[in-house]
Design a protein around this motif. Structure first.
Motif, PDB file in Angstrom:
ATOM      1  N   TYR A 370       0.858  -1.185   0.000  1.00 21.02           N
ATOM      2  CA  TYR A 370       0.000   0.000   0.000  1.00 21.02           C
ATOM      3  C   TYR A 370       0.897   1.238   0.000  1.00 21.02           C
ATOM      4  O   TYR A 370       1.796   1.380   0.839  1.00 21.02           O
ATOM      5  CB  TYR A 370      -0.938  -0.029   1.200  1.00 21.02           C
ATOM      6  N   LEU A 371       0.639   2.125  -0.963  1.00 18.43           N
ATOM      7  CA  LEU A 371       1.524   3.255  -1.218  1.00 18.43           C
ATOM      8  C   LEU A 371       0.790   4.574  -1.007  1.00 18.43           C
ATOM      9  O   LEU A 371      -0.415   4.673  -1.254  1.00 18.43           O
ATOM     10  CB  LEU A 371       2.061   3.189  -2.650  1.00 18.43           C
ATOM     11  N   THR A 372       1.515   5.578  -0.577  1.00 17.49           N
ATOM     12  CA  THR A 372       0.917   6.892  -0.337  1.00 17.49           C
ATOM     13  C   THR A 372       0.898   7.755  -1.596  1.00 17.49           C
ATOM     14  O   THR A 372       0.403   8.873  -1.564  1.00 17.49           O
ATOM     15  CB  THR A 372       1.676   7.629   0.778  1.00 17.49           C
ATOM     16  N   GLU A 373       1.434   7.251  -2.696  1.00 13.42           N
ATOM     17  CA  GLU A 373       1.375   7.932  -3.985  1.00 13.42           C
ATOM     18  C   GLU A 373       1.013   6.919  -5.063  1.00 13.42           C
ATOM     19  O   GLU A 373       1.283   5.732  -4.929  1.00 13.42           O
ATOM     20  CB  GLU A 373       2.727   8.569  -4.351  1.00 13.42           C
ATOM     21  N   ARG A 374       0.383   7.402  -6.142  1.00 12.93           N
ATOM     22  CA  ARG A 374       0.131   6.532  -7.285  1.00 12.93           C
ATOM     23  C   ARG A 374       1.461   6.085  -7.890  1.00 12.93           C
ATOM     24  O   ARG A 374       2.428   6.840  -7.902  1.00 12.93           O
ATOM     25  CB  ARG A 374      -0.696   7.256  -8.349  1.00 12.93           C
ATOM     26  N   THR A 375       1.502   4.841  -8.393  1.00 15.02           N
ATOM     27  CA  THR A 375       2.742   4.314  -8.948  1.00 15.02           C
ATOM     28  C   THR A 375       2.763   4.497 -10.464  1.00 15.02           C
ATOM     29  O   THR A 375       1.929   3.913 -11.168  1.00 15.02           O
ATOM     30  CB  THR A 375       2.878   2.816  -8.627  1.00 15.02           C
ATOM     31  N   PRO A 376       3.679   5.292 -10.992  1.00 21.55           N
ATOM     32  CA  PRO A 376       3.723   5.562 -12.443  1.00 21.55           C
ATOM     33  C   PRO A 376       4.422   4.451 -13.212  1.00 21.55           C
ATOM     34  O   PRO A 376       5.453   4.659 -13.859  1.00 21.55           O
ATOM     35  CB  PRO A 376       4.503   6.868 -12.507  1.00 21.55           C
ATOM     36  N   ILE A 377       3.874   3.237 -13.138  1.00 22.74           N
ATOM     37  CA  ILE A 377       4.527   2.110 -13.814  1.00 22.74           C
ATOM     38  C   ILE A 377       3.934   1.940 -15.204  1.00 22.74           C
ATOM     39  O   ILE A 377       4.576   2.217 -16.202  1.00 22.74           O
ATOM     40  CB  ILE A 377       4.373   0.815 -12.994  1.00 22.74           C
ATOM     41  N   LEU A 378       2.704   1.461 -15.291  1.00 25.40           N
ATOM     42  CA  LEU A 378       2.021   1.296 -16.564  1.00 25.40           C
ATOM     43  C   LEU A 378       0.558   0.993 -16.293  1.00 25.40           C
ATOM     44  O   LEU A 378       0.168   0.730 -15.156  1.00 25.40           O
ATOM     45  CB  LEU A 378       2.634   0.174 -17.390  1.00 25.40           C
ATOM     46  N   HIS A 379      -0.248   1.006 -17.368  1.00 29.17           N
ATOM     47  CA  HIS A 379      -1.675   0.716 -17.270  1.00 29.17           C
ATOM     48  C   HIS A 379      -1.898  -0.755 -17.592  1.00 29.17           C
ATOM     49  O   HIS A 379      -2.374  -1.119 -18.669  1.00 29.17           O
ATOM     50  CB  HIS A 379      -2.448   1.603 -18.253  1.00 29.17           C
ATOM     51  N   GLY A 380      -1.535  -1.627 -16.638  1.00 29.07           N
ATOM     52  CA  GLY A 380      -1.711  -3.049 -16.850  1.00 29.07           C
ATOM     53  C   GLY A 380      -0.767  -3.880 -16.011  1.00 29.07           C
ATOM     54  O   GLY A 380      -0.187  -3.397 -15.030  1.00 29.07           O
TER      55      GLY A 380
END
Length: 587
Positions: A370-380
């Motif tokens: 669980y992260l306090t920021e969105r993870t900019p990895i990918l959509h999938g």
């Protein structure tokens, strides 16, 4: 969404949009005033709930007995003690959901589960990720692959077109040496044109590693096309996995990608936590059909009486032994639990049950960060192909549009959930040099986090930061970690060579006992929710046949077969019977 969550909406309107509006068969009424026959469904996972669904719609009185929680390995679960200030608990799970377009039977069931505001029931809660990522470690560039849909028009299928398309994908997407891409494309073509007899015998007995000649190929070929396909997807070692099982899966995905025989996009997930989007509405619908549920009941024995199951010996939630009786029994437990309930008399009555002792299971278990920021990895989905623990993952918040993560879950600071599946539990990690089974729960979390960072933070961009890690949740089904006796109560059926022939039929030789679960022989030879659903349909059909019922049979849709290849398969059958190799098999 803020304010009213989808979960709250479900609580007030779960039964809206009845089955008839969804194209559901109307519930069969008992004819001539006859008392409906009773069925005890032993297990409340996807197999058990599917069996209850099909039986209840045909007028049977159904009771489901489940030892832990409805939904089985498919369910989501609340992380204890994490919801504050009116927010819901953080969502945990055994592993993230993946419902590809190659499935047909499970999506049909989902369309028949009412969901408020959805024309096609729960099925409308499926969303399609736009891409997938093969993440590399050691500073190597990651491989990003778009997943185009809709507008995927069916392609012309000829051996040459298949070879060209697959070679292009492998050469471009994975940057494999051209001769390796060509070789793999040829091996795939061999399987595509193989007759059923060659598949069921020669390829069932050959490990995938040997079939694709991985031992003579490059590291990338081995990690992506041998280890990546088998360990990360079906949790089986490439050196042991049945070529029949692995290649059948690849064949189905290839046709799906080409727009052939697909229920929908190649990759689909749910747009909310699994229980909210699917399991809870399903249970609500089944209750409306009269299905009864008993949670916390464990099956201990199935004693015979005059050649039939005379009752199911249960242990109730208080630990007391009870015998429950019904006209019919559907065993819908995973194989490692089901076979413990088959005593010597039951096994003697039907030898196929003893064959199930030769089926194998392994660990494939989830952990959520669980992260306090969105993870900019990918959509999938992402596949960490170099990770020693064969990790796959997905960042979920972006796919749950009905939820405002900070407002809906936890303490108000969690912005995302990175759900990770650990498929390899017997190889040393990079942080402690220990296998996952040798690590404590905390060490597993730290090791998985380290492997994620090694794959995602190695090309000059910091994707995962320690400062955003809020907490983690490891599937409670695993226990005893870091001790000499680690256990996993929810293992996954795996597919070493030869095991296809040990899978039982849904109908047993005991007149009132039927089998359901992804270990049963079904058209999709893989441990999947589709297999569980399909086996339940088969079990219900077997029950209807056994009693001579006039009720409509459950539809069982097999994997797609391209008609263009049937002539080549017939030709291959002749060659196989003559002891000759496949026409395209150049060794």
């Amino acid at each position: 969404m803020g304010g009213t969550t989808r979960r709250g909406f479900l609580g007030t309107a779960a039964a809206a949009g009845g089955g008839v509006a969804l194209g559901t068969p109307q519930r069969a009424a008992a004819r001539n005033g006859a008392v409906p026959q009773t069925v005890a469904v032993l297990g409340g996972g996807v197999a058990g709930l599917t069996a209850a669904h099909e039986l209840a719609e045909r007028g049977f009185r159904v009771t489901v007995y489940e030892r832990k929680a409805l939904g089985g390995k498919a369910r989501s679960m609340d992380v204890p003690g994490t919801g504050t200030g009116g927010r819901g608990p953080l969502p945990g799970e055994h592993g993230f959901r993946f419902i590809p377009g190659i499935y047909h039977n499970l999506p049909d069931t989902m369309r028949r589960i009412p969901f408020p505001g959805n024309t096609n029931g729960v099925h409308d809660n499926l969303v399609a990720p736009k891409e997938m990522l093969f993440a590399r470690s050691g500073g190597r560039e990651d491989i990003r692959i778009p997943l185009p849909w809709p507008g995927n028009t069916p392609a012309e299928l000829t051996p040459d077109e298949i070879r060209r398309a697959l070679t292009s994908v492998l050469d471009t997407a994975f940057n494999l040496p051209l001769h390796e891409a060509l070789y793999f494309a040829n091996r795939f073509l061999v399987f595509l044109t193989s007759c059923d007899e060659r598949r069921d015998h020669a390829w069932e007995q050959m490990p995938w590693w040997e079939f694709v000649r991985a031992g003579r190929m490059s590291y990338d070929y081995q990690r992506i096309l041998a280890v990546g396909i088998t360990r990360n997807i079906v949790a089986t070692k490439a050196e042991e996995a049945s070529t029949r099982t692995v290649a059948t899966l690849l064949e189905a995905f290839a046709f799906n990608f080409l727009g052939r025989g697909a229920d929908g996009p190649l990759d689909r997930i749910l747009n909310a936590p699994t229980n909210e989007a699917w399991i809870d509405p399903w249970v609500t619908y089944l209750k409306s059909l009269g299905v009864e549920f008993h949670i916390g009941w464990t099956v201990r024995d199935l004693p015979l009486d005059a050649g039939r199951i005379g009752g199911a010996v249960m242990e109730d939630p208080e630990g007391a032994r009870r015998t429950v009786t019904a006209d019919h029994y559907i065993s819908a437990m995973p194989v490692e639990h089901a076979r413990r309930t088959w005593n010597s008399a039951v096994r003697a009555a039907d030898p196929q049950l003893a064959e199930c002792d030769r089926l194998e299971t392994d660990w494939m278990t989830g952990i959520q960060f669980y992260l306090t920021e969105r993870t900019p990895i990918l959509h999938g989905h992402l596949d960490l192909i170099d990770s020693p623990w064969s990790l796959t993952a997905i960042a979920q918040a972006q796919h749950w549009p009905g939820h405002d993560f900070p407002a809906d879950f936890g303490d108000g600071t969690v912005a995302d959930c990175l759900s990770v599946d650990v498929s390899e539990w017997d190889q040393p990690g990079i942080l402690y040099g220990k296998t996952a089974k040798q690590c404590t729960r905390t060490e597993i979390a730290r090791e998985v986090w380290a492997q994620l960072k090694a794959a995602l933070n190695d090309t000059g961009r910091t994707v995962l930061k320690d400062s955003v890690l809020h907490s983690w949740f490891l599937d409670p089904a695993v226990d005893g970690l870091g001790t000499p006796n680690p256990v996993n109560e929810e293992q996954l059926l795996i597919h070493p060579t030869g095991t296809f022939h040990h899978r039982p039929r849904s109908a047993t030789k005991i007149p009132n006992l039927f089998l359901s679960g992804d270990y049963v022989a079904v058209p999709i030879d893989l441990a999947t929710m589709e297999g569980a659903n399909t086996s339940a349909r088969q079990a219900v059909n077997a029950l209807l046949d056994r009693i001579g019922s006039a009720a409509e049979r459950c539809n069982v849709t097999p994997l797609y077969r391209a008609p263009e290849f049937e002539a080549l398969k017939r030709h291959d059958r002749t060659r196989y019977l003559l002891g000759l190799p496949n026409l395209f098999d150049v060794g």
